[in-house]
Scaffold this motif. Sequence first.
Motif, PDB file in Angstrom:
ATOM      1  N   ASN A  76       0.813  -1.285   0.027  1.00 60.76           N
ATOM      2  CA  ASN A  76       0.105   0.008   0.096  1.00 60.76           C
ATOM      3  C   ASN A  76       0.868   1.394  -0.116  1.00 60.76           C
ATOM      4  O   ASN A  76       0.531   2.143  -0.705  1.00 60.76           O
ATOM      5  CB  ASN A  76      -0.797   0.067   1.161  1.00 60.76           C
ATOM      6  N   VAL A  80       0.587   3.789  -3.219  1.00 59.11           N
ATOM      7  CA  VAL A  80       0.133   5.163  -3.067  1.00 59.11           C
ATOM      8  C   VAL A  80       1.354   6.307  -3.469  1.00 59.11           C
ATOM      9  O   VAL A  80       0.985   7.280  -3.998  1.00 59.11           O
ATOM     10  CB  VAL A  80      -0.371   5.461  -1.522  1.00 59.11           C
ATOM     11  N   VAL A 141       5.108   7.384   2.644  1.00 55.17           N
ATOM     12  CA  VAL A 141       4.451   7.467   1.548  1.00 55.17           C
ATOM     13  C   VAL A 141       5.101   9.047   0.941  1.00 55.17           C
ATOM     14  O   VAL A 141       5.320   9.004  -0.507  1.00 55.17           O
ATOM     15  CB  VAL A 141       3.009   7.801   1.758  1.00 55.17           C
TER      16      VAL A 141
END
Length: 267
Positions: A76, A80, A141
């Motif tokens: 994830n 992202v 991220v």
Amino acid sequence: MVRRKRMYGGILLILFVAMMAAGFQLADGRNAGGFWQGLHQVGAFPSEVLAEAWARRANLPGLAWQFVPSLIETLNIAAVSTLLGGLAAMALALLSTRGLARWPRLIPLFRRMLDAFRAVPEIVVALVLIFILGGGPVPAVIAIALHTTGALGKLFSEVAENADLRPVEGLTSVGAGWGQRMALGVLPQVAPNWISYALLRFEINVRASAILGFVGEGGIGHDLKLAMQWGGGKYDQVVAIFLILFLTIVAIDQMSDHFRNRLVKGR
């Protein structure tokens, strides 16, 4: 001319070998131990890990399944950050490509922005963000997305520079705006290479997000750090983590080939 080329090639080769030798001597001198003195021990740690994992090989499937939630968190983070960085890279690449840029005078500014994003390692940005935001996936991220923007922006721009400008000129002649020219005249040409580079970057970001787990970003990297830190009795977990990471990279590579063939060959 042939002799001159050979002479230049020989000079460059000599300089390269000299620089490599000097760099090795400098690194070996600053090392805690000598390289040659410790070379015979290079396989000691891997053999210990593999021996312990082989002795407990029956546990590997269960351990791999145990780390799937951490792998999903890592994927994830990588997905992202790749999506955010890829979208930013698309915009900056088109704005920094000669012949396509909307504001040609600002091309150097956009290129330096890409250089800045690419210059700072993800782990440095992550450590700064951890100090500000605390540990968790958000700093990872942001850090990976910034580096992805710089890396993909450079690649996307080089691909766009080789695009055929005749469709763009045709769209300009009928009054199409800059966004329409890019969407209809450039993107169809560069899409296969852009998607291939983006999926390659996704592979790299999976590795990067796993590494950032070592500094408190969570995901499978955190589990790998704990397994390697404790040692003695945990090396079967290390091998299980590496196995599922390897299988994940293989799956992403196969997906990349599939989408590229669909775009290029229609199948």
